[in-house]
Write an enzyme that holds these catalytic residues in place. Structure first.
Site, mmCIF file in Angstrom:
data_model
loop_
_atom_site.group_PDB
_atom_site.id
_atom_site.type_symbol
_atom_site.label_atom_id
_atom_site.label_comp_id
_atom_site.label_asym_id
_atom_site.label_seq_id
_atom_site.Cartn_x
_atom_site.Cartn_y
_atom_site.Cartn_z
ATOM 1 N N ARG A 103 12.515 145.439 35.226
ATOM 2 C CA ARG A 103 13.579 144.463 35.489
ATOM 3 C C ARG A 103 14.540 145.037 36.511
ATOM 4 O O ARG A 103 15.017 146.156 36.330
ATOM 5 C CB ARG A 103 14.449 144.233 34.261
ATOM 6 C CG ARG A 103 13.897 143.689 33.108
ATOM 7 C CD ARG A 103 14.960 143.130 32.206
ATOM 8 N NE ARG A 103 15.956 144.068 31.696
ATOM 9 C CZ ARG A 103 16.874 143.728 30.829
ATOM 10 N NH1 ARG A 103 16.933 142.482 30.399
ATOM 11 N NH2 ARG A 103 17.749 144.605 30.388
ATOM 12 N N THR A 107 19.782 141.808 38.962
ATOM 13 C CA THR A 107 19.405 140.387 38.844
ATOM 14 C C THR A 107 18.704 140.087 37.520
ATOM 15 O O THR A 107 18.591 138.921 37.136
ATOM 16 C CB THR A 107 18.437 139.997 39.970
ATOM 17 O OG1 THR A 107 17.221 140.756 39.795
ATOM 18 C CG2 THR A 107 19.024 140.298 41.339
ATOM 19 N N ASP A 199 17.647 151.139 25.401
ATOM 20 C CA ASP A 199 16.607 151.051 26.436
ATOM 21 C C ASP A 199 15.350 151.732 25.907
ATOM 22 O O ASP A 199 15.302 152.960 25.767
ATOM 23 C CB ASP A 199 17.094 151.728 27.724
ATOM 24 C CG ASP A 199 16.126 151.491 28.873
ATOM 25 O OD1 ASP A 199 14.921 151.803 28.715
ATOM 26 O OD2 ASP A 199 16.557 150.988 29.913
ATOM 27 N N ASP A 202 13.683 154.458 28.160
ATOM 28 C CA ASP A 202 14.462 155.707 28.199
ATOM 29 C C ASP A 202 14.321 156.484 26.899
ATOM 30 O O ASP A 202 14.221 157.714 26.903
ATOM 31 C CB ASP A 202 15.949 155.402 28.455
ATOM 32 C CG ASP A 202 16.199 155.000 29.905
ATOM 33 O OD1 ASP A 202 15.266 155.121 30.727
ATOM 34 O OD2 ASP A 202 17.317 154.551 30.206
HETATM 35 C C1 PRP Z 1 12.132 146.840 29.526
HETATM 36 C C2 PRP Z 1 11.148 146.462 28.444
HETATM 37 C C3 PRP Z 1 10.573 145.176 28.965
HETATM 38 C C4 PRP Z 1 11.732 144.553 29.692
HETATM 39 C C5 PRP Z 1 12.306 143.470 28.820
HETATM 40 O O1 PRP Z 1 11.473 147.409 30.597
HETATM 41 O O2 PRP Z 1 10.203 147.450 28.205
HETATM 42 O O3 PRP Z 1 9.479 145.372 29.847
HETATM 43 O O4 PRP Z 1 12.708 145.589 29.861
HETATM 44 O O5 PRP Z 1 13.305 142.806 29.489
HETATM 45 P P1 PRP Z 1 13.164 141.306 29.967
HETATM 46 O O6 PRP Z 1 12.593 140.538 28.816
HETATM 47 O O7 PRP Z 1 14.590 140.899 30.257
HETATM 48 O O8 PRP Z 1 12.309 141.255 31.186
HETATM 49 P P2 PRP Z 1 12.281 148.050 31.828
HETATM 50 O O9 PRP Z 1 12.538 147.035 32.893
HETATM 51 O O10 PRP Z 1 13.497 148.761 31.309
HETATM 52 O O11 PRP Z 1 11.243 149.051 32.434
HETATM 53 P P3 PRP Z 1 10.622 150.390 31.784
HETATM 54 O O12 PRP Z 1 9.699 149.964 30.684
HETATM 55 O O13 PRP Z 1 9.912 150.995 32.934
HETATM 56 O O14 PRP Z 1 11.760 151.232 31.273
HETATM 57 N N1 URA Z 2 14.883 146.384 27.752
HETATM 58 C C1 URA Z 2 15.149 147.343 26.846
HETATM 59 O O1 URA Z 2 14.525 148.406 26.870
HETATM 60 N N2 URA Z 2 16.094 147.115 25.929
HETATM 61 C C2 URA Z 2 16.797 145.962 25.882
HETATM 62 O O2 URA Z 2 17.673 145.806 25.000
HETATM 63 C C3 URA Z 2 16.514 144.983 26.841
HETATM 64 C C4 URA Z 2 15.543 145.215 27.760
#
Ligand code: PRP
Ligand code: URA
Length: 207
Positions: A103, A107, A199, A202
């Site tokens: 994400r 945005t 997160d 993370d």
């Molecule tokens: C997180 C999570 C989802 C997304 C959810 O990924 O693992 O993929 O956010 O959010 P959304 O429903 O609003 O799209 P992130 O973008 O943090 O990437 P990562 O898994 O690489 O940390």
């Molecule tokens: N992605 C995450 O990892 N945590 C949240 O709460 C939302 C999006």
């Protein structure tokens, strides 16, 4: 809500509560996430079709069963990888596809950066996994990729879902069943799930 199954099992809920605890460290977080993924799998796969499979026991011939279709596990990178081992523990023959989607922090729109799927994915049962369903942008984009690859049998498996994300997936892909361990209250102004677990990526990778 239609097409959403909340897996309310007490063992799942106990482990989810430990995951939410901010004092849970990376090592324990990874272990719990995979354990929950394994436990959820029983419910997620409950009505998968089977076909007859004759076997010879030491005493008799019988007709047992095997899964009617092969299985493809598709984690949404990165955080979906945190559930993969838990699923593979029960479905060790599953192939894996990978969808890289993150994400944009400002945005909140999904950005795709990697796609690698098995060539015959369209003939398989697909489990799309990601611990978090927040706005639903990443999940919806991932489902669109899978549909373009011809997938018709898929289930979206997450750990924590926001009502906003469920509504968005339902609007974009109403036929795709969602399985989650919890539906939380809401998103905050930065798109994080409340109360959530922070997160997920993370916490899994220690970044
Ligand atoms: C997180 C999570 C989802 C997304 C959810 O990924 O693992 O993929 O956010 O959010 P959304 O429903 O609003 O799209 P992130 O973008 O943090 O990437 P990562 O898994 O690489 O940390
Ligand atoms: N992605 C995450 O990892 N945590 C949240 O709460 C939302 C999006």
């Amino acid at each position: 809500m239609t097409n959403v199954t909340v897996i309310n099992h007490p063992v799942v809920q106990t482990k989810l509560t430990e995951l939410r605890d901010y004092t849970t460290d990376t090592r324990e977080f990874r272990a719990l996430l995979n354990e929950i993924a394994s436990l959820m799998l029983y419910e997620v796969t409950r009505d998968w079709p089977t076909k007859p499979r004759p076997v010879q026991t030491p005493l008799e011939k019988i007709t047992g069963v095997e899964l009617a279709r092969r299985v493809t596990l598709v984690p949404i990178l990165r955080a979906g990888l945190g559930m993969s081992d838990g699923v593979l523990a029960l479905l060790p023959d599953a192939r894996m596809g990978h969808l890289g989607v993150y994400r944009d922090e400002k945005t909140l729109e999904p950005v795709s950066y990697y796609t690698r799927l098995p060539p015959d994915i369209a003939e398989t049962e697909v489990l799309l996994i990601d611990p978090m369903l927040a706005t639903g942008g990443s999940g919806s984009a991932a489902i669109s990729f899978l549909k373009k690859a011809g997938v018709t049998n898929m289930r979206f498996v997450c750990l924590v879902a926001a009502p906003e994300g469920i509504a968005w997936l339902h609007q974009q892909h109403p036929e795709v069943p969602i399985y989650t361990a919890a539906i939380d209250r809401q998103l905050n102004e930065k798109g994080y799930i409340l109360p959530g677990l922070g997160d997920a990526g993370d916490r899994i990778f220690g970044t």
